[in-house]
Design a protein around this motif. Structure first.
Motif, PDB file in Angstrom:
ATOM      1  N   ASP A   7     -25.956 -55.057   3.549  1.00 38.39           N
ATOM      2  CA  ASP A   7     -27.304 -55.544   3.266  1.00 38.39           C
ATOM      3  C   ASP A   7     -28.321 -55.004   4.284  1.00 38.39           C
ATOM      4  OD1 ASP A   7     -29.245 -56.876   1.838  1.00 38.39           O
ATOM      5  OD2 ASP A   7     -28.984 -58.779   2.904  1.00 38.39           O
ATOM      6  N   VAL A   8     -28.229 -53.690   4.542  1.00 36.37           N
ATOM      7  CA  VAL A   8     -29.159 -53.018   5.460  1.00 36.37           C
ATOM      8  C   VAL A   8     -29.576 -51.699   4.825  1.00 36.37           C
ATOM      9  CG1 VAL A   8     -28.192 -54.058   7.546  1.00 36.37           C
ATOM     10  CG2 VAL A   8     -27.270 -51.879   6.702  1.00 36.37           C
ATOM     11  N   PRO A   9     -30.683 -51.101   5.273  1.00 32.97           N
ATOM     12  CA  PRO A   9     -31.054 -49.763   4.786  1.00 32.97           C
ATOM     13  C   PRO A   9     -30.012 -48.720   5.191  1.00 32.97           C
ATOM     14  CG  PRO A   9     -32.923 -50.837   5.840  1.00 32.97           C
ATOM     15  CD  PRO A   9     -31.725 -51.678   6.143  1.00 32.97           C
ATOM     16  N   GLU A  10     -29.995 -47.621   4.486  1.00 35.71           N
ATOM     17  CA  GLU A  10     -28.997 -46.584   4.744  1.00 35.71           C
ATOM     18  C   GLU A  10     -29.071 -45.999   6.155  1.00 35.71           C
ATOM     19  OE1 GLU A  10     -28.678 -43.671   1.564  1.00 35.71           O
ATOM     20  OE2 GLU A  10     -29.348 -45.194   0.140  1.00 35.71           O
ATOM     21  N   PRO A  11     -30.270 -45.711   6.724  1.00 40.15           N
ATOM     22  CA  PRO A  11     -30.288 -45.197   8.108  1.00 40.15           C
ATOM     23  C   PRO A  11     -29.661 -46.174   9.106  1.00 40.15           C
ATOM     24  CG  PRO A  11     -32.403 -44.819   7.041  1.00 40.15           C
ATOM     25  CD  PRO A  11     -31.628 -45.707   6.131  1.00 40.15           C
ATOM     26  N   ILE A  12     -29.857 -47.472   8.896  1.00 40.71           N
ATOM     27  CA  ILE A  12     -29.262 -48.450   9.810  1.00 40.71           C
ATOM     28  C   ILE A  12     -27.755 -48.530   9.594  1.00 40.71           C
ATOM     29  CG2 ILE A  12     -29.235 -50.901  10.446  1.00 40.71           C
ATOM     30  CD1 ILE A  12     -32.181 -51.013   9.886  1.00 40.71           C
ATOM     31  N   ALA A  13     -27.320 -48.434   8.333  1.00 38.69           N
ATOM     32  CA  ALA A  13     -25.881 -48.401   8.073  1.00 38.69           C
ATOM     33  C   ALA A  13     -25.248 -47.188   8.757  1.00 38.69           C
ATOM     34  CB  ALA A  13     -25.628 -48.363   6.564  1.00 38.69           C
ATOM     35  N   ALA A  14     -25.920 -46.038   8.728  1.00 39.85           N
ATOM     36  CA  ALA A  14     -25.406 -44.845   9.405  1.00 39.85           C
ATOM     37  C   ALA A  14     -25.283 -45.087  10.907  1.00 39.85           C
ATOM     38  CB  ALA A  14     -26.326 -43.655   9.133  1.00 39.85           C
ATOM     39  N   PHE A  15     -26.242 -45.824  11.478  1.00 38.89           N
ATOM     40  CA  PHE A  15     -26.164 -46.131  12.914  1.00 38.89           C
ATOM     41  C   PHE A  15     -24.944 -46.977  13.233  1.00 38.89           C
ATOM     42  CE2 PHE A  15     -27.169 -49.433  16.127  1.00 38.89           C
ATOM     43  CZ  PHE A  15     -27.077 -48.626  17.253  1.00 38.89           C
ATOM     44  N   TRP A  16     -24.678 -48.030  12.440  1.00 37.20           N
ATOM     45  CA  TRP A  16     -23.521 -48.882  12.715  1.00 37.20           C
ATOM     46  C   TRP A  16     -22.220 -48.111  12.541  1.00 37.20           C
ATOM     47  CZ3 TRP A  16     -25.065 -52.459  15.525  1.00 37.20           C
ATOM     48  CH2 TRP A  16     -26.188 -53.242  15.250  1.00 37.20           C
ATOM     49  N   VAL A  17     -22.145 -47.273  11.526  1.00 40.09           N
ATOM     50  CA  VAL A  17     -20.931 -46.486  11.303  1.00 40.09           C
ATOM     51  C   VAL A  17     -20.693 -45.537  12.476  1.00 40.09           C
ATOM     52  CG1 VAL A  17     -19.923 -44.688   9.852  1.00 40.09           C
ATOM     53  CG2 VAL A  17     -21.001 -46.656   8.786  1.00 40.09           C
ATOM     54  N   GLU A  18     -21.744 -44.857  12.912  1.00 38.28           N
ATOM     55  CA  GLU A  18     -21.611 -43.927  14.030  1.00 38.28           C
ATOM     56  C   GLU A  18     -21.281 -44.656  15.325  1.00 38.28           C
ATOM     57  OE1 GLU A  18     -21.558 -40.736  14.437  1.00 38.28           O
ATOM     58  OE2 GLU A  18     -21.935 -40.114  12.389  1.00 38.28           O
ATOM     59  N   LEU A  19     -21.827 -45.855  15.508  1.00 35.79           N
ATOM     60  CA  LEU A  19     -21.543 -46.619  16.720  1.00 35.79           C
ATOM     61  C   LEU A  19     -20.073 -47.030  16.762  1.00 35.79           C
ATOM     62  CD1 LEU A  19     -22.504 -48.021  19.298  1.00 35.79           C
ATOM     63  CD2 LEU A  19     -23.145 -49.989  17.907  1.00 35.79           C
ATOM     64  N   ALA A  20     -19.534 -47.501  15.626  1.00 40.50           N
ATOM     65  CA  ALA A  20     -18.118 -47.865  15.576  1.00 40.50           C
ATOM     66  C   ALA A  20     -17.240 -46.654  15.859  1.00 40.50           C
ATOM     67  CB  ALA A  20     -17.785 -48.470  14.216  1.00 40.50           C
TER      68      ALA A  20
END
Length: 826
Positions: free
Chosen positions: A336-349
């Motif tokens: 439930d977030v925009p795609e750029p923010i989802a990319a940030f969480w994925v990259e952070l993990a």
């Protein structure tokens, strides 16, 4: 070299430095250490190479760079007074609204010059400042690469190749007496342009339109195009040498004339003082810490939700690497977030080592074993690990969705997201945050202005065009840093939190200790409601949260999380090995409200039907003790796709695989249970899939690492020893104390074996140094300065001044030996 003798070369200037100064040079330019130079001469040569000079210029602040640019257009060498005049001007009004920056320049110039000297970009005394040749070539103006100062070539450079007759015509038009040769003609014209009184008188006679042409060229670029028959104002300027031809259609304003029009200044706007980062808002520091802690807890929850989403095997990896656009969109919808923010969480993990490819033939992303260890840590320690990984990561999530140099899309977790400048920019941005009073949120634009002043000269990535945005990558990373810091809880309400300040000071334990009291305590209860929902008024304890995530679906998130119980979610819990009685007991234990009757009925109803059908591998089969149920399934038109046939009164066989058969039965409204090969109910547990042990991705360094003090000390000793050996003078060679005789340089000494043995034995007894020629086992010849310690058994053990260590040499490999005029250790 005497202390009063000015250096003649960069090598001499470096040789005159102390060890601390040499260590400072190697620390500021670590590329000079790869490998350690043999001596000072090699160090100076390496410091003047193009790649090394470019790297050093890129790390200068704006005023230090402006100082180097001014030296690039000054005579070589230039006295300090000339350099100061190029930066401050001659004090006359030039119509540009001069302010009182002269005092600031006078104050800041010694520091900028010291920086250039420390980095070996400038050498020499104040009376004769030399900019290294490579830097002068990089910063000097040319038609292909105009100077940042906007100045053109000198009169001498612009008139090179001009016919003597044309030079005399220019002198006559400018009112100068004729000369007998081109050299004196150029000198006469140069003197005119550098004489303020005579130059002002010449410009007083210029047409107004000609002055307008000069105004367009004075601050650069200094080149203009002309036709074969130029307009009268241009012709007037060309005839008097104020515009000199570069080609048949191009003219240039000579440097001396431009400096007169600029009142002697090399730069339109000198910037001796770093811009101040201004405050956008001032917050209560405690409110900032609370807001940051709340967002930190949200970050932890988001990472857990992401990896729980991929627990049983995440999305497939593209052939070129990374996530597909569709999978990123699906992940964004789930979080439930925009795609750029989802990319940030994925990259952070991924950067934290919690997520990696599983290495299977059909490769997918999955959680790593380190994720399970991370989950066992306290919340504050989990956050410090995430934040530390983010600070050090070179992977840049903000690039996702853009294009590389070849026009290919950049995908999340793809191979082309590393940017070596990212860690340094992140830390610098947060350091500027930390320089403000606690609770102060900086203005982003002033932040970018300050960063551009600190690193004004940055080259684009290889192959990148200015349109791609790579040329201003540092500014983009800075803006992403501001946004990501807020998402991660490093900042709160735009200001740096106290726990982040501790993290920047390399104190993760203190950061965790400051964060711990601000994170809400996990709850051990929920509130069950009659509409088949449960409300969690805050974060839940891990066992409760994990069990509830299996038994119910998350309906909404926020300050409180709402879970909804459905037949599918209850069946999921039963599939995981729970019995109806276990679910009733679990809800009764963890609910602060009575268990609603509809929820109890739902659990009992699903449990009564669960496992009534059994599905196993035939390809697949359906087993049921009630023949009527199997008859009903066969009669249902929806079962046609499953291609069922009866094998026995209580068994149906299917040509589909067990998983597809399970899904098909559930879509028809049944609640089958999977069966093992032994006939037992197959229990599926969530979160069972993990990758093999993985290490987090290694950040891509931005050039060689900064050496530590131990390496610097050893490198300086080795360079000094090598320099001593290289400059040592042999007795009888005709050399001098400044170095060996050029005629004998590179030649190995030649002596008989008996003479060699006698000389090294005598040196061992007296403790003196000798010069030897040596050929190693590979046949490579070298010259060395050694102090023999022991000679026995056909070997000589000696201190090697060239290598700065004790070594043993076979006597038969020594070609010859010669005494030194002075002991190099003196």
């Amino acid at each position: 070299m005497g202390t009063t003798t000015p250096p003649r070369t960069l090598a001499e200037a470096l040789r005159a430095r102390g060890d601390t100064s040499l260590a400072g040079l190697l620390r500021a330019r670590p590329d000079l250490l790869s490998p350690v130079p043999n001596d000072i001469t090699q160090l100076a040569t390496r410091a003047g190479t193009r790649a090394s000079v470019v790297r050093a210029l890129e790390h200068l602040d704006r005023f230090a760079l402006q100082t180097a640019q001014a030296l690039a257009v000054a005579p070589d060498p230039a006295p300090y007074a000339t350099l100061l005049a190029l930066l401050t001007g001659d004090g006359q009004d030039d119509g540009e609204g001069r302010d009182d920056t002269g005092a600031a320049i006078t104050t800041a110039l010694p520091g900028a010059l010291a920086t250039l000297r420390e980095q070996a970009l400038v050498w020499g005394e104040d009376e004769a400042l030399h900019l290294v040749r490579t830097a002068r070539e990089l910063l000097a103006p040319s038609p292909q690469h105009p100077s940042p100062t906007g100045l053109g070539p000198t009169v001498a450079e612009a008139t090179a190749g001009m016919s003597p007759g044309r030079l005399q015509e220019i002198l006559a038009a400018a009112g100068l007496p004729p000369t007998h040769d081109p050299v004196s003609a150029v000198a006469s014209l140069t003197e005119l342009f550098t004489d303020r009184t005579r130059m002002a008188a010449l410009l007083d006679t210029a047409p107004v339109e000609a002055l307008a042409v000069l105004d367009r060229l004075v601050w650069g670029p200094p080149y203009g195009e002309v036709t074969a028959n130029p307009a009268p104002p241009v012709r007037w300027l060309r005839d008097r040498g104020l515009l000199l031809p570069v080609s048949t259609r191009t003219v240039v304003l000579p440097r001396e004339a431009a400096l007169h029009l600029r009142a002697g200044r090399a730069h339109r706007v000198p910037e001796p003082v770093a811009p101040t980062v201004t405050a956008a808002a001032e917050r209560d520091p405690q409110a900032v810490d609370r807001a940051a802690a709340g967002q930190a807890f949200t970050a932890l929850s988001t990472i857990e939700e992401l990896l729980k989403l991929w627990n049983n095997g995440g999305p497939a990896i593209l052939r070129a690497g990374g996530l597909s656009v569709r999978e990123l969109k699906r992940t964004a919808n789930a979080l439930d977030v925009p795609e750029p923010i989802a990319a940030f969480w994925v990259e952070l993990a991924y950067a934290a080592g919690l997520l990696a490819p599983d290495g299977e033939a059909d490769e997918r992303y999955a959680a790593t074993p380190a994720y399970d260890d991370w989950l066992e840590l306290p919340a504050q320690d989990r956050w410090t690990r995430l934040a530390s990984s983010w600070l050090a990561a070179t992977r840049t999530a903000g690039l996702v969705g853009g294009q590389d140099a070849k026009g290919r899309a950049l995908s999340a977790l793809g191979p082309d997201l590393d940017r070596s400048a990212a860690p340094e920019v992140r830390r610098r941005v947060l350091a500027l945050f930390a320089a403000l009073p606690a609770g102060t949120a900086p203005d982003p634009q002033s932040l970018l202005t300050r960063l551009r002043w600190e690193r004004p000269l940055r080259t684009p990535a290889p192959g990148a065009s200015p349109a791609s945005g790579e040329a201003d990558l540092r500014s983009r990373i800075a803006l992403w840093t501001v946004n990501e810091a807020e998402l991660l809880g490093v900042t709160g309400r735009g200001a740096l939190s106290s726990q982040a300040r501790a993290l920047l000071d390399e104190a993760p334990r203190e950061a965790a200790a400051r964060l711990a009291p601000l994170i809400p305590e996990p709850l051990d209860h929920v509130l069950l409601q009659a509409d088949l929902t449960a409300v969690a008024p805050g974060p839940l304890e891990r066992p409760l949260a994990e069990m509830l995530s299996v038994l119910a679906d998350v309906e909404s998130k926020g300050g409180a999380t709402v879970y909804r119980f459905t037949p599918g979610s209850v069946r999921r819990a039963l599939d995981a090995g729970q019995a109806a009685s276990d679910l009733h007991a679990f809800l009764a234990t963890h609910s602060r409200t009575p268990v609603p009757q509809p929820l109890s009925y739902l659990i009992d109803d699903v449990a009564r039907r669960h496992g009534h059908l059994r599905i196993g591998a035939a390809s697949a089969y359906v087993r049921c003790d009630d023949e009527a149920v199997l008859n009903e399934i066969l009669a249902d038109k929806r079962s046609a796709a499953l291609r069922l046939r009866r094998l026995a009164p209580t068994v149906l066989a299917s040509q589909t695989d067990p998983a597809s058969l399970l899904d098909g039965m559930r879509e028809m409204g049944y609640a089958p249970a999977a069966e093992s090969a032994e006939g037992d109910v197959l229990i599926t547990r969530a979160g069972a899939r993990r990758t093999p042990p993985r290490t987090p991705p290694t950040p891509v360094p931005e050039g060689p690492p900064v050496p530590d003090s131990t390496l610097l000390s050893a490198a300086v000793r080795a360079i000094r020893a090598g320099d001593t050996a290289a400059r040592a003078v042999r007795v009888g060679t005709g050399g001098t104390q400044d170095g060996p005789d050029p005629a004998s340089a590179g030649e190995l000494p030649r002596t008989t074996p008996a003479e060699t043995l006698a000389t090294v034995q005598a040196a061992a007894m007296t403790g003196s140094a000798v010069w030897i020629g040596y050929v190693n086992a590979d046949g490579a010849a070298s010259q060395r300065v050694i102090t023999p310690v022991k000679v026995e058994g056909g070997f000589v053990t000696a201190y090697d001044h060239t290598a700065d260590e004790v070594r043993t040499y076979p006597l038969h490999r020594i070609t010859g030996v010669a005494e030194l005029a002075d002991d190099p250790s003196d």
